[in-house]
Motif scaffolding. Structure first.
Motif, PDB file in Angstrom:
ATOM      1  N   LEU A   1      12.291  -0.771   9.017  1.00 35.20           N
ATOM      2  CA  LEU A   1      11.992  -0.503   7.295  1.00 35.20           C
ATOM      3  C   LEU A   1      10.695  -1.602   7.047  1.00 35.20           C
ATOM      4  O   LEU A   1      10.750  -2.865   7.724  1.00 35.20           O
ATOM      5  CB  LEU A   1      12.965  -0.641   6.531  1.00 35.20           C
ATOM      6  N   LEU A   2       9.759  -1.370   6.336  1.00 33.57           N
ATOM      7  CA  LEU A   2       9.119  -2.048   5.701  1.00 33.57           C
ATOM      8  C   LEU A   2       9.448  -2.369   4.430  1.00 33.57           C
ATOM      9  O   LEU A   2       9.549  -1.271   3.568  1.00 33.57           O
ATOM     10  CB  LEU A   2       7.505  -1.702   5.893  1.00 33.57           C
TER      11      LEU A   2
ATOM     12  N   LEU B   1       9.896   3.177   3.965  1.00 35.77           N
ATOM     13  CA  LEU B   1       9.604   2.132   3.113  1.00 35.77           C
ATOM     14  C   LEU B   1      10.695   1.748   2.016  1.00 35.77           C
ATOM     15  O   LEU B   1      11.374   2.911   1.528  1.00 35.77           O
ATOM     16  CB  LEU B   1       8.179   2.347   2.398  1.00 35.77           C
ATOM     17  N   VAL B   2      10.935   0.617   1.689  1.00 37.89           N
ATOM     18  CA  VAL B   2      11.826   0.274   0.605  1.00 37.89           C
ATOM     19  C   VAL B   2      11.027  -0.662  -0.439  1.00 37.89           C
ATOM     20  O   VAL B   2      10.287  -1.259   0.283  1.00 37.89           O
ATOM     21  CB  VAL B   2      13.164  -0.418   1.077  1.00 37.89           C
ATOM     22  N   GLY B   3      11.507  -1.005  -1.535  1.00 34.16           N
ATOM     23  CA  GLY B   3      10.931  -1.843  -2.371  1.00 34.16           C
ATOM     24  C   GLY B   3      11.361  -3.494  -2.019  1.00 34.16           C
ATOM     25  O   GLY B   3      12.089  -3.474  -1.322  1.00 34.16           O
ATOM     26  N   PRO B   4      10.722  -4.324  -2.690  1.00 35.15           N
ATOM     27  CA  PRO B   4      11.063  -5.887  -2.160  1.00 35.15           C
ATOM     28  C   PRO B   4      12.539  -6.002  -2.419  1.00 35.15           C
ATOM     29  O   PRO B   4      13.040  -6.893  -1.598  1.00 35.15           O
ATOM     30  CB  PRO B   4       9.951  -6.522  -3.151  1.00 35.15           C
TER      31      PRO B   4
ATOM     32  N   GLU C   1      14.748   2.982  -4.155  1.00 29.72           N
ATOM     33  CA  GLU C   1      15.308   3.809  -3.437  1.00 29.72           C
ATOM     34  C   GLU C   1      14.503   4.076  -2.174  1.00 29.72           C
ATOM     35  O   GLU C   1      13.433   3.141  -2.001  1.00 29.72           O
ATOM     36  CB  GLU C   1      14.993   5.208  -4.162  1.00 29.72           C
ATOM     37  N   PHE C   2      14.792   4.626  -1.144  1.00 35.39           N
ATOM     38  CA  PHE C   2      14.206   4.845   0.111  1.00 35.39           C
ATOM     39  C   PHE C   2      13.334   6.032   0.305  1.00 35.39           C
ATOM     40  O   PHE C   2      13.506   7.204   0.000  1.00 35.39           O
ATOM     41  CB  PHE C   2      15.340   4.891   1.201  1.00 35.39           C
ATOM     42  N   VAL C   3      11.834   5.711   0.755  1.00 34.95           N
ATOM     43  CA  VAL C   3      10.892   6.732   1.216  1.00 34.95           C
ATOM     44  C   VAL C   3      10.921   6.679   2.568  1.00 34.95           C
ATOM     45  O   VAL C   3      10.567   5.772   3.322  1.00 34.95           O
ATOM     46  CB  VAL C   3       9.656   6.412   0.572  1.00 34.95           C
TER      47      VAL C   3
END
Length: 410
Positions: free
Chosen positions: A146-147, A219-222, A176-178
């Motif tokens: 993940l980033l 991708l996830v948020g910070p 949430e998760f993309v």
């Protein structure tokens, strides 16, 4: 869910087969090779009183769940959702974003200091640099690489179709998760489903998109990245003249333990190989009650979707009789407002928890059942159903209908 301890971020780099794992409470990153960068990888509010239901013979419930479309409108047309906010999709409206997709992706041996970032920006043919958190988590033993990115600043680093899709950036802003489209196919991820990270929080798969980032599963948020224990400031993306940025120069600046990969081949991969057009995005809610019950059941490992479907049949005939009941229960899963206050969820990520919406009520019912032990099966499951409505005849009716659903949709 209760707060979970963050994973320690420890980044180890080596020129061997690329693997990302969670081990010994920390994140270990080992990179190498010319292929994928990261190859795979109680409180119980009182329920309402109701009449004791009569035991009925087990029979096939009607109508068919795969043909019944969820609707968010209350049956009486004048109900109001009890929202948690009014946040819409992030980035909807306004001017478009000019994509500046990365040509190189580098992983450093530790957090990249500010002076190195300035030096990278000065490399010949480099026009733009960003540094983000990165690492891996495991879901049922399977690695996800993940980033963690700021949705307000990372949009231009994705293909235009992804940058222009509010569902992607709204999902990241909501925690949430993309998922990358290739990872969605490879791992069999289900849009809208929740997945329990080994030793960490849950990931809700809100969207799938062709990101063009080699070896990255999503991708996830910070904030979610910090909760997952991703290593801070170790992933570097560089945009500039295609083929003109020197990987060797970037590697010298980042140190011998770094690895630099070209993304040009990934971004130019034809549709027949990638399986999905460049930059395409899929972000849908379940289109039938069958899919909604199946996705919602993933919130409670061990709980069969058929139990949720049986409760939905008994409570409201799958949203066709949403109440209010004589006792004041509301919505397709017939929650009392006090219980909803404790267990209501925003199941579809639209910014509010709506007691009338099946997209919120069904996953909330899964959470309520799980809090009472439904995922353990057997007598624990029966007791959890009893907590949903204090009647053993109700328990027998629900389990009988659940068995019928299991036979019908086997």
């Amino acid at each position: 869910m209760p707060d979970l301890p963050s994973l320690r971020s420890v980044l180890l780099m080596a020129a061997a087969v690329a693997v990302l794992t969670v081990a010994g409470g920390g994140v270990a990153v080992v990179l190498g090779g010319d292929d994928d960068l990261f190859p795979t990888a109680q409180e119980r509010p009182a329920r309402r009183p109701r009449q004791q239901p009569q035991r009925t013979p087990q029979q096939q419930p009607q109508p068919r769940l795969d043909q019944l479309v969820p609707t968010t409108a209350p049956a009486n047309g004048n109900g109001n959702g009890s929202g948690n906010g009014t946040a819409g999709d992030f980035g909807s409206g306004g001017p478009g974003v000019t994509p500046t997709q990365p040509h190189l992706l580098a992983i450093a041996g530790g957090e990249v200091p500010k002076r190195t970032r300035f030096a990278l920006a000065g490399v010949k043919n480099v026009r733009k640099v960003t540094v983000v958190d990165a690492g891996s988590v495991k879901v049922s033993g399977t690695g996800l690489n993940l980033l963690a990115v700021d949705p307000a600043h990372f949009r231009s680093w994705t293909p235009k179709a992804v940058a222009d899709q509010p569902a992607v950036w709204g999902a990241l802003a909501r925690g949430e998760f993309v998922a990358d489209a290739a990872a969605t196919r490879r791992l069999g991820l289900v849009l809208g489903a929740d997945y329990q990270v080994d030793g960490g929080p849950r990931l809700r798969v809100a969207a799938s998109a062709t990101l063009g980032l080699k070896g990255i599963d999503g991708l996830v948020g910070p904030e979610l990245g910090r909760r997952l224990g991703l290593a801070p400031g170790v992933a570097v993306l560089l945009h500039g003249k295609e083929g003109g940025i020197s990987p060797a120069r970037v590697k010298r600046l980042l140190g011998p333990r770094s690895q630099v990969l070209s993304l040009a081949a990934t971004q130019k991969r034809p549709q027949s190989q990638a399986g999905q057009p460049e930059g395409s995005v899929t972000a849908n809610r379940p289109t039938s009650y069958l899919d909604l019950y199946k996705v919602s059941a993933t919130r409670c490992p061990g709980l069969s979707w058929t139990v949720l479907a049986a409760i939905g049949q008994v409570e409201s005939s799958h949203g066709r009789n949403n109440g209010p009941s004589s006792a004041g229960a509301l919505g397709p899963m017939q929650f009392m407002p006090a219980t909803w206050k404790a267990y209501g969820v925003d199941g579809d990520g639209d910014g509010k928890a709506d007691i009338w919406s099946p997209y919120d009520a069904v996953p909330a019912a899964a959470g309520y059942l799980c809090a009472n032990g439904a995922g353990k099966g057997g007598q624990k499951l029966r007791k959890a159903i009893w907590f949903y409505n204090h009647s053993w005849a109700y328990v027998n009716k629900v389990t009988g209908i659940a068995e019928a659903y299991a036979r019908t949709y086997a």
